[in-house]
Design an enzyme around this catalytic site. Structure first.
Site, PDB file in Angstrom:
ATOM      1  N   GLU A   1       0.795  -1.320   0.038  1.00  0.00           N
ATOM      2  CA  GLU A   1      -0.172  -0.003  -0.121  1.00  0.00           C
ATOM      3  C   GLU A   1       0.904   1.219   0.063  1.00  0.00           C
ATOM      4  OE1 GLU A   1      -1.429  -2.256   2.775  1.00  0.00           O
ATOM      5  OE2 GLU A   1      -3.113  -2.892   1.647  1.00  0.00           O
TER       6      GLU A   1
ATOM      7  N   HIS B   1     -11.801  -3.934  10.724  1.00  0.00           N
ATOM      8  CA  HIS B   1     -12.638  -3.947   9.258  1.00  0.00           C
ATOM      9  C   HIS B   1     -13.953  -3.235   9.443  1.00  0.00           C
ATOM     10  CE1 HIS B   1      -9.725  -7.414   8.563  1.00  0.00           C
ATOM     11  NE2 HIS B   1     -10.100  -7.157   7.166  1.00  0.00           N
TER      12      HIS B   1
END
Lengths: 341, 329
Positions: free
Chosen positions: A67, A136
């Site tokens: 990322e 999440h």
């Protein structure tokens, strides 16, 4: 300008995103998409459905789980004149790449005196409500809204999702585009009416800095974003049955925040509930309250009510998760207390 | 550590089989309340579910060389490592069912299992556990013990910054650290050769001046041999290792994954070469166990797993207000 063309059909949130990307990519060859599983899979939350087949792997690029690498690379490519759209699957995953985002993407245009433009659109999925637990399920609206140098938007309905995504791509600044998982209209999640809505066929833009009054009312103003807007509308419907007329404002933009729409509404209603699927402290509820307290204090008939996640990570077990995320019931309780106060 | 190969191999069989049966039950339990229409948030086990069927050798054939005092960090796909590490199966199952008797009182869920009694943890962020194992290895070294720390990761995690930074630290400080790369060929939908510039990750060891091992074909015996060497070296202060095992993911990335990205016959080919069946055949051929021994063992395993599910199902849910506890200890 908001579109009004007659050619309109109903799309889900995810289809609205894919259509916006497709139309913009057809219009401008400098746009490309990078991210994890954006290729054949079409994005875990459907944002790039069908685009790999249309544009191929040079413009719809699957990335490794690197990322810092690929979001950092978007900065470099944008500085060279391309218009990268990067997706980082869950907003929770930004921890590993925040340096590139807030020290580089958000600051380079400013530090260069405006000489370096970074037209990046950063897509990310937010929100809980389906037991995906602490890593999440966050929205982190305020974490991004707090940091200068990025526009941060969080549209709710398919019409705004498409129009604001097109605006984000065309904007010459970094825009963090947050889409709510439950509002994508995915077959494998809760089915909500709000996730399907009329979307004009042609490309159109919706401004990145305007909230929207999605229900007019005179007794109380309820401000929310995404799922909290949906809960607020649900609450308003039930409150109407009890003779309470609530106005609901869908923020749409986290940063910049549309003070004018909020103040105008509170001037009319004299009561304010701010509801947020983010943490309580230093969040949207605090920001909106501060705006009204400092610029609309005299409008208020009763103290402001803030509903948000009570400064705990999102718990896994359903019963605890439901307890911490505000819903229509919480809003109704708060409003009823306010109007009888 | 176990005394001889026979005991070790039977232990590996037991752990692999326990994991397999645990997950086969989980596959069914997870689908409860999700049929006929799949809804990720519905049923007694909501949220994402990442199952490890097929990947058992990576865990059991390494962890057989560890004790309760050695540390393991695992991933979003953690059941096979947790079971091999001896995590309390009842509490683990209860956690996955969101019950107050669970490892984390229902706060963590299947991706976030913590059992400090056997030094096990896992997490939902790719690569997130690697530096924790490095830190455990650092603590082991500072304390003057011969304990080791093992980070289990998927092949997708090697391209995260955390991998590189952690490996450099482990090598620089000569720590008793091993990383096991479970190469199941897919990072969700992205094939290994679309994410990684080298065919196998053991070669990356050269970049850190450490030892790299490659285990082909999901072989529990080769994994056992290689892991033994790496653990012994780490205990003796001979430094970190990378072990990459070519393993199999029988199921989707998560349950409900449409898996349109992978060839239709891939899984049936993988299943035909099942590592548990292969080890069983080996045990019989080498007369390390009889058919009756295996049957008896299988019965014990069924009972242990069934007991864990019964405990979980019969346990109570937490009070909603319990959500407010444990932010600070």
């Amino acid at each position: 300008m908001e579109a009004t063309k007659e050619k309109t059909r109903k799309l889900t949130g995810s289809k609205a995103m894919a259509q916006a990307l497709e139309q913009e990519m057809n219009r401008d060859e400098s746009i490309f998409v990078m991210g994890e599983d954006v290729g054949k899979y079409g994005g875990i939350f459907g944002s790039t459905t069908g685009l790999y087949d249309k544009f191929g792997e040079d413009r719809i690029m699957d990335t490794p789980i690197s990322e810092t690498g690929f979001i950092g690379a978007a900065i470099g490519a944008a500085a060279e004149g391309l218009r990268p759209v990067v997706e980082l699957m869950f907003v929770d995953f930004h921890g590993v790449v925040m340096d590139q985002i807030y020290n580089h993407m958000a600051k380079i245009p400013y530090m260069s005196g405006g000489h370096v433009k970074l037209p990046i659109t950063l897509l990310t999925a937010v929100g809980g409500g389906y037991s995906d637990a602490a890593q999440h399920s966050q929205t982190l609206y305020a974490s991004f809204g707090h940091l200068p140098g990025m526009k941060v938007v969080a549209p709710t309905f398919p019409h705004d999702i498409k129009g604001m995504l097109i605006s984000a791509i065309r904007d010459d600044n970094p825009v963090v585009f947050m889409f709510h998982k439950t509002l994508q209209g995915l077959g494998w999640m809760d089915q909500l009416d709000a996730s399907l809505g009329p979307v004009p066929e042609e490309a159109y833009t919706v401004p990145l800095d305007k909230a929207k009054v999605v229900r007019e009312g005179k007794d109380v103003t309820i401000v929310g974003a995404q799922m909290m807007t949906v809960e607020a509308l649900d609450a308003a419907k039930k409150l109407a049955e009890r003779g309470i007329d609530a106005e609901v404002i869908d923020l749409r933009s986290i940063k910049p925040i549309d003070k004018e729409t909020i103040l105008k509404s509170v001037e009319k209603t004299g009561r304010l509930v701010v509801v947020d699927e983010d943490y309580y402290s230093y969040g949207i509820t605090a920001e909106v309250s501060a705006i009204v307290a400092s610029e609309g204090f005299d409008y208020l008939k009763v103290p402001i009510v803030r509903l948000a996640i009570p400064d705990v990570p999102i718990p896994y077990s359903r019963i605890m998760e439901k307890f911490v995320i505000p819903d229509a019931k919480d809003i109704i309780n708060a409003v009823e207390k306010m109007v009888t106060a | 550590m176990k005394n001889n190969n026979k005991q070790d191999l039977l232990w590996i069989y037991r752990k692999m089989k326990t994991s397999r049966y645990f997950e086969e039950r989980m596959e069914k339990a997870y689908m409860e309340g999700k049929q006929p229409v799949f809804n990720i948030g519905a049923g007694p086990v909501p949220g994402e579910m990442h199952l490890s069927n097929g990947q058992e050798p990576a865990a059991a054939s390494m962890i057989v060389h560890l004790t309760n005092e050695d540390t393991v960090t695992a991933t979003h796909r953690p059941h096979h490592q947790a079971i091999a590490k001896g995590v309390d199966l009842k509490k683990m199952t209860a956690e996955i069912f969101g019950k107050k008797t669970g490892l984390g009182k229902g706060k963590g869920g299947h991706m976030h299992l913590f059992d400090p009694n056997v030094k096990f943890s896992c997490g939902g962020i790719v690569g997130g556990g690697i530096p924790h194992a490095v830190g455990a290895a650092l603590a082991n070294k500072k304390k003057g013990t011969d304990r080791v720390a093992v980070a289990f990761i998927g092949e997708g995690a090697v391209n995260s910054g955390a991998f590189h930074e952690s490996l450099n630290l482990a090598a620089l400080w000569n720590l008793p650290f091993i990383v096991v790369v479970e190469d199941n060929a897919w990072g969700i939908s992205v094939a290994k050769d679309k994410s990684t510039c080298v065919p196998t990750n053991d070669v990356r060891a050269a970049a850190y001046g450490i030892k790299g091992y490659e285990v082909r074909d999901n072989d529990p015996l080769e994994m056992y041999r290689v892991s033994k060497e790496a653990v012994e070296r780490a205990r003796k202060g001979e430094g970190p290792s990378i072990i990459e095992i070519e393993t199999y993911r029988y199921l989707g990335h998560f349950q409900g994954d449409p898996e349109l990205y992978r060839p239709k016959d891939e899984v049936s080919k993988l299943r035909a070469n099942d590592p548990i069946e292969r080890l069983k055949k080996y045990l019989l051929k080498e007369t390390l166990a009889s058919e009756d021994d295996i049957k008896a063992l299988d019965q014990q395993i069924l009972k242990e797993v069934d007991n864990a599910y019964e405990f979980a199902i019969n346990s109570e849910y937490p009070e909603p207000e319990a959500a407010l506890e444990d932010v600070f200890v």
